[in-house]
Structures are given as C-alpha cells and as structure tokens.
Design a protein around this motif. Sequence first.
Motif, PDB file in Angstrom:
ATOM      1  N   THR A 398       0.760  -0.955   0.010  1.00  6.96           N
ATOM      2  CA  THR A 398      -0.040   0.021  -0.084  1.00  6.96           C
ATOM      3  C   THR A 398       0.814   1.108  -0.049  1.00  6.96           C
ATOM      4  N   ASP A 399       0.962   2.059  -1.075  1.00  4.53           N
ATOM      5  CA  ASP A 399       1.797   3.213  -1.252  1.00  4.53           C
ATOM      6  C   ASP A 399       0.755   4.393  -0.755  1.00  4.53           C
ATOM      7  N   GLY A 400       1.320   5.001   0.240  1.00  5.38           N
ATOM      8  CA  GLY A 400       0.396   6.367   0.562  1.00  5.38           C
ATOM      9  C   GLY A 400       0.029   7.200  -0.064  1.00  5.38           C
ATOM     10  N   ALA A 524      -7.888  -2.415  -9.921  1.00  3.05           N
ATOM     11  CA  ALA A 524      -7.265  -3.802 -10.231  1.00  3.05           C
ATOM     12  C   ALA A 524      -5.707  -3.764 -10.240  1.00  3.05           C
ATOM     13  N   ALA A 525      -5.098  -2.589 -10.335  1.00  2.00           N
ATOM     14  CA  ALA A 525      -3.655  -2.648 -10.369  1.00  2.00           C
ATOM     15  C   ALA A 525      -3.192  -2.821  -9.023  1.00  2.00           C
ATOM     16  N   GLY A 526      -4.030  -2.754  -8.037  1.00  6.22           N
ATOM     17  CA  GLY A 526      -3.406  -2.774  -6.599  1.00  6.22           C
ATOM     18  C   GLY A 526      -3.179  -1.062  -6.281  1.00  6.22           C
ATOM     19  N   ARG A 527      -2.550  -1.019  -5.200  1.00  3.91           N
ATOM     20  CA  ARG A 527      -2.106   0.279  -4.543  1.00  3.91           C
ATOM     21  C   ARG A 527      -0.557   0.482  -4.674  1.00  3.91           C
ATOM     22  N   LEU A 528      -0.075   0.081  -5.747  1.00  3.75           N
ATOM     23  CA  LEU A 528       1.300   0.201  -6.080  1.00  3.75           C
ATOM     24  C   LEU A 528       1.510   1.932  -6.358  1.00  3.75           C
ATOM     25  N   PRO A 529       2.645   2.490  -6.346  1.00  6.94           N
ATOM     26  CA  PRO A 529       2.946   3.676  -6.670  1.00  6.94           C
ATOM     27  C   PRO A 529       2.194   4.287  -8.065  1.00  6.94           C
TER      28      PRO A 529
END
Length: 555
Positions: A398-400, A524-529
């Motif tokens: 999880t990128d803030g 769907a890409a998630g919580r990437l940067p």
Amino acid sequence: MRRIRIFFLTVVCSVVFAGAAAAVPPSGAGTYSDLVGLFEDFLAYKAPSAWNANFNDPDAPDHGLVDYSPPAIAKRRAELTELRARLDDMNVAEWPIAQQAEYLAVRAQFDAQAFLLEVSQPWARDPGFYADQLLRITFTELPLAGEDKAMFERQLAAVPAIIEAAKQNLDDPAGDYAALALHNLTTADGVGHGHPYRAEPPAGIIGWYEDLRERARGLHPELMPAIDAAHAAAADYRDWLQDNMDSFTAEAGVGAAQYDWYLKHAKLLPFTSDELIVLSNREWDRLYSFYALAQHRNRDLTDLTPAKTEKDYQKRIDAADRNIREFLVREEIITVPDYVGELDTNGPFITRPQGLNFWEQVQFRDPHPDHLHAVIPGHRFDGLLEDHNDHPIRGRITDGVRAEGWGTYLEESMMRAGVLDEYAQVEELIYLFGIFRAARVPADVGMQRNEMTVQEAVDFMRSKTPWLDENVARVDAEIYLRRPPGYGIGYTIGNFQMRGLLADRAAQLGDDFVLKEFHDDFMAAGRLPISLIRWQMTGMDNEIRDFWETEPIPE
C-alpha cells in the motif's frame, strides 16, 4: 552519535547498492517466482519494526518488547543487506511490464526500510515513538476476564519497560519531536484520534491513565498496582523529557538531499521537492479562486449549518451515502462488488467545550466530501478491495501517495462528474478540503528539509486555510513530520498524478475511453505507486525510466 550513524550509513549504502545497474532493469539470475519468495521473506523480516511491543505472546521475553538497541539495529541492517543482494540479482529485463512494475514496487519497499534504518531512526530520534505506545491500552473497556485480562496485564507490565527502553535508545532526539511527545503526554487537543468519548477529554496520555485508574478502582482493584506503576512510568517519562529538553537539539527533518532521495527511491515520485512546492502553490491558487467563485455563486443561498444532534448528523450521513452509491451505479463510475456493504463513516458526532475543529466544521455541515474521500469509493472501499486482492505482491503493498491521491482525486472529480448537482453549496466544502491539502505540501516539505519548525508549519497552514484551527494544524504537522517522508504531500501530489493518468488514458483511447473501465483498471492494479500504474495502463515509461538507477542515500 549522529556523525557515527551518517558514517555507517555511507558504508552500508555502498554495500547495499554495489553492483546495481544504472538506468536499465537488472539482468541477473532470479526469476519472477524468486521475487515473490523474496518479498515474502522481506515482509517476515520487516514485520516487527513498526511498534515497540508485541503483547500477543505470553512467553515472549522482556514483555514482548522489540529490541531497538544499537546491536539489534546493526543486525537488522546486515539482514537487509543480504536480502537486497538477492533483489539485485533478478532477471527483470526479461519480464513483462506488469512484473517489472512489481519489481520496482518491491525495491521501493526495500529502499524505504533502508531509509528508516539509516536516516529516520525514530527509536533513536523521536521520543514520541515510545509515548505513542502508551496510549491505546488506556482505552480498554472494563471489566475484563480470561485471556483479555491476561493480555491487559501484559500490556500494563510493558509500560515501565517501554520507558526504560526510551531512555536507553534515545541518543539523538530532535527538539520538535520531544516537544510534540511532551504535548501528547500532557495535553488534550480536542482532535480525537479515535479516542473514546469523554465530555471533558483527559489531559493527554497521562490523563488517560488517570481515567483508566478511576474506571478500574471499583471493577479491578487487583489491577491497581500495575495501573499505578504504568501511570508513574508515563509521568516519569514526562519529567525526563522536561529535564532534558534543552539538550534535545537535533533537527527533526531528514534534510533536503535525503528527502529528494526518498521521493525518488522509496516513493517512486517523478518530482523533486522543489517541484512539489511549485505544483502545490499553483493548485492552491486554482482551488482558492474556485472557492471564491463558488461563494459568489451561492451568495443568496442559506448558509449550511453544522448538525446539532447525533440524529441530525446521522441523517446527513445516510443521505450522503445513499446519494453517492446511487450515483456510482447510475452514472457508471466504478464497479461496486457485491461484498461491499455498509462502510460506516469517518467522523463520529461529538460535542467539544472548545467548539468544532476544522474537520467537524466541514463534516457536520455535509458529509459528502469526507465520505467520498474516506468511505466510498475512497479509503474504506479501497481497503476492502485490497483485502480481496490475493496477489502475492500487489495485494500486500500500500503506497501512501496512491491511497491518499485516490481519495483526494475523488472529491473534486466526482463533484465535476455530477454527484453534487443537488448540493450546490457543498462545492465550497470540497474546495476547502483541497485548499488545506495544497497548503500541507510546502509545510511538509519545509519541515522535512529543516526549513520550517512545527509551529511555523502550523502558522503557514492556518494562514492559507479558512476555518483551520490550531489543534488540527498541529496534529497534521505532527503526523506528516513523524511519518516516513512524503505522506503529507501525497494528497495533492497523488491527485495530480491521478488527473494526469486520467488525461493520458482519455487522450490515448479517444472515443473508446470509458470512465468506469478506467477506474476499474486502476483499482485492479492494486495500491502500487501511481507512476507504476500509469506505466502499466498506458505503456508510457517517461516517468519511470530514472527509477532503474540506484543511488546511495546522501550523507
């Protein structure tokens, strides 16, 4: 000690980053499956570093305290170096874009951990690192029995040990950090932080121990000696901080060069800190001018007033939640999975002797801005989707900036898409949120580059933000100074990245662009940067090319 650590930092970083190729993906021996396994090992390595005490194991030595002594930290540095050698020996150049993006996201986690060990070092620099751990146990509901009571006793027994560890490990405290810790130990700020309701909030952490003592007196007299000992330890910590305050002269921020390194390597942001200030200043100009125009347009309407009762407030929350959910479906904004049920709200109704704080001034007038940001389709919705993401990498990062950028993007973008068409005056509240977040960026950058003290950051944010009170501004300054660098800027800058991605994808697809598909693909890409998600969604690599270069943390 600070000079010794900087020297050690240079030596360690030269080992950590030795041999890494510049500006191109690594072409080592490791497979993608090796990356997944390495990330699992890294998460197991990283797990205990967040808090000082683990009370779950009754057989753990020394009350379950995590060891932050210099030998223990040196051991963790060596372990990270070994893990990093495996990371650098991956054949990333042969992987598809999606897997290369995951590699960079994992590497950023490594870089953030290296920065924590070598620069941030809250166990050595921040008295609040220990003070924070004293508070939550005082919220415990009484009476207790069985394992719940045993856990509570372990927690109480750990408090004196936490304070002793603080005195041993804090060899380079920053003055601003110490002042914030002392404030939190002794002062009620009226902001909340998830505290249980009290008509008159206890005075800081020590006050909450007094609250606990009064509640336990008739229900658990057998616990009074342990509660008294914990209370005495908290008071002793206050006295120790007061007695030594003049010697706490270190700077709280990490410094300009280190901050820029962190933005690039740990946050994967394509901006320098100077560029962040320019971007946020222009955003503040835009939002404040739109706020003034909205006030003019609404000048003949009856002013929105805060809810006066819990019933009235709940009615407003229900109306906002219903409007947003119906809007998301009707206007085909984003897919709402069947498992998404009630998500509650982000701010409870409360009355305070000193009156409403900034967040309550907005939330009690109309919950839409915060509901979009923090409930649906913002943080709670976002977090629920992440809970259902079983990908071994994307489901566990999880990128803030990604999280807060998404939440902030939703406020104005959903307004412009029509969710507030029947709520004209709420537009002003949307702009107020954005104004505050834009004001945070120069304050956050200034504190991290040691160009602003906490009080100067508070004064700056208040001068730029209507309704902003001293307590909320101070808590904001504290949160974003004391968290890993780059969190406070994430709201406005992440929003910039979201709007840029929307523009890139809409221009790229033209008439084939569908907003719902865009949002679904993003989630769907998630919580990437966001820079990595943009690369994956558009194929544009101009923002990520420089991320392949690995550089040592500056001294």
